[in-house]
Design a protein around this motif. Structure first.
Motif, short mmCIF file in Angstrom:
data_model
loop_
_atom_site.label_atom_id
_atom_site.label_comp_id
_atom_site.label_asym_id
_atom_site.label_seq_id
_atom_site.Cartn_x
_atom_site.Cartn_y
_atom_site.Cartn_z
N GLN A 101 0.79 -1.23 0.00
CA GLN A 101 0.00 0.00 0.00
C GLN A 101 0.83 1.28 0.00
OE1 GLN A 101 -3.01 -0.64 -0.63
NE2 GLN A 101 -3.92 1.41 -0.61
N PRO A 102 1.95 1.38 0.74
CA PRO A 102 2.75 2.61 0.64
C PRO A 102 3.20 2.91 -0.78
CG PRO A 102 3.43 1.32 2.55
CD PRO A 102 2.48 0.45 1.76
N LYS A 103 3.57 1.89 -1.54
CA LYS A 103 3.98 2.08 -2.93
C LYS A 103 2.81 2.54 -3.78
CE LYS A 103 7.53 -1.55 -2.75
NZ LYS A 103 7.95 -2.86 -3.30
N LYS A 104 1.63 1.96 -3.53
CA LYS A 104 0.45 2.36 -4.30
C LYS A 104 0.11 3.83 -4.05
CE LYS A 104 -1.69 -2.24 -4.39
NZ LYS A 104 -2.85 -3.07 -3.95
N ILE A 105 0.17 4.24 -2.78
CA ILE A 105 -0.12 5.63 -2.44
C ILE A 105 0.91 6.55 -3.06
CG2 ILE A 105 -0.28 7.29 -0.54
CD1 ILE A 105 -1.33 4.92 1.19
N ALA A 106 2.19 6.15 -3.01
CA ALA A 106 3.26 6.98 -3.56
C ALA A 106 3.08 7.24 -5.04
CB ALA A 106 4.61 6.31 -3.29
N ALA A 107 2.52 6.27 -5.76
CA ALA A 107 2.36 6.40 -7.20
C ALA A 107 0.99 6.92 -7.62
CB ALA A 107 2.61 5.04 -7.86
#
Length: 310
Positions: A101-107
């Motif tokens: 989820q952190p990667k999804k939010i970052a992108a």
């Protein structure tokens, strides 16, 4: 150039909190509609389209309107309303949902900030459902209490005006149609609607959520230690997690287990209590309804989107 941040609705409860959290930051630039133009739709559109990230702190319909006013493909959005939490094309802004989820939010271009009430139950239930220790069709009930700031400006004014005469404990959502039910069901991984029975207390902010589990009817009954280990492993695997899992221990009561424990922070603390002989457990989360439950989560998501540290 510093990223430009526009808070649409910066004078509301959540907007003011976000503005305060960002006030001393020198790695971003806050842009604001001039006071004399605040009611102009054209002014909002101008600033929404000038922003690198727009944070919407508005009622649902106004939030949808703001998104519609964005005519470019560069402005990214964090919406703190309920409007887009289960909408297609929006990523859910609970960074501790899972390790990706952190990667999804970052992108992401569009991030739906979580509601305060679902976050605690999602944090405790999702790891157990993902691991198969609790079935997706489990009849979940959520209880809890939140500070009156969760009701927005009108409730804040009402409670503060009544002072000591304000209700100490005020259950609501008695129609069993709490607006956060779809969000909780979706992101906890439930296949049926939970019952949410929230309450407001006579304190400004902070909250506790409780999910009681009757485990005796399950095909395989997990122990309290298994529940705790699964939840602890979940959060240990997430980079930058602000969720802490308390040690698993038997306790009749804990003096520090109170709703204002993490006020003014973006932290959450999760507890697992169990009685294996009775095949029963309690999943408890403590956090600030205006921190991890609103403004703190928005700033956490902003930092992920911009690759910045707070």
């Amino acid at each position: 150039m510093k990223p430009k941040i526009f808070i649409d609705g910066e004078h509301g409860t959540t907007g003011l909190q976000i503005r305060s959290l960002l006030a001393d930051r020198n790695d971003i630039e806050i842009i604001s509609v001039p006071t004399e133009r605040r009611k102009e739709t054209a002014a909002r559109a101008e600033f929404l389209n000038a922003a690198d990230v727009a944070i919407l702190c508005l009622p649902d319909d106004a939030a949808r309107e703001s998104v519609a006013l964005i005519s470019n493909d560069t402005t990214r959005v964090i919406d703190a309303s309920t409007a887009h939490r289960v909408a297609d094309g929006w990523d859910y802004g609970f960074a501790e949902l899972d390790r990706e989820q952190p990667k999804k939010i970052a992108a992401a271009k569009r991030v739906a900030n979580p509601g305060c009430w679902p976050q605690g139950p999602i944090a405790t239930l999702r790891p157990l459902i993902t691991a198969g220790l609790v079935p997706a069709d489990y009849p979940v009930t959520v209880n809890g209490i939140s500070g009156y700031s969760g009701g927005g400006r009108s409730m804040i004014e009402d409670y503060e005006a009544k002072g000591e005469d304000a209700p100490e404990f005020l259950p609501y959502g008695l129609s069993l149609q709490h607006k956060h039910v779809p969000e909780l069901r979706t992101y906890a991984g439930l296949s049926r609607d939970p019952i949410m029975q929230p309450a407001v207390g006579n304190f400004a902010q902070g909250m506790i959520t409780v999910v009681p589990l009757q485990l005796g009817g399950l095909e395989r009954v997990p122990s309290g230690a298994e529940l705790h280990a699964t939840i602890a492993d979940h959060f240990a695997a997430i980079p930058g997690s602000v969720v802490e899992v308390a040690p698993f221990e038997a306790a009749e009561r804990l003096p520090d287990l109170q709703p204002e424990q993490y006020n003014g922070t973006n932290r959450m603390k999760v507890y697992v209590f169990a009685n294996d002989k009775r095949a029963q457990a309690l999943l408890v989360a403590v956090y600030d309804n205006l921190g991890k439950g609103a403004s703190g989560a928005a700033v956490q998501n902003l930092d992920l989107m911009l690759g910045l540290g707070s």
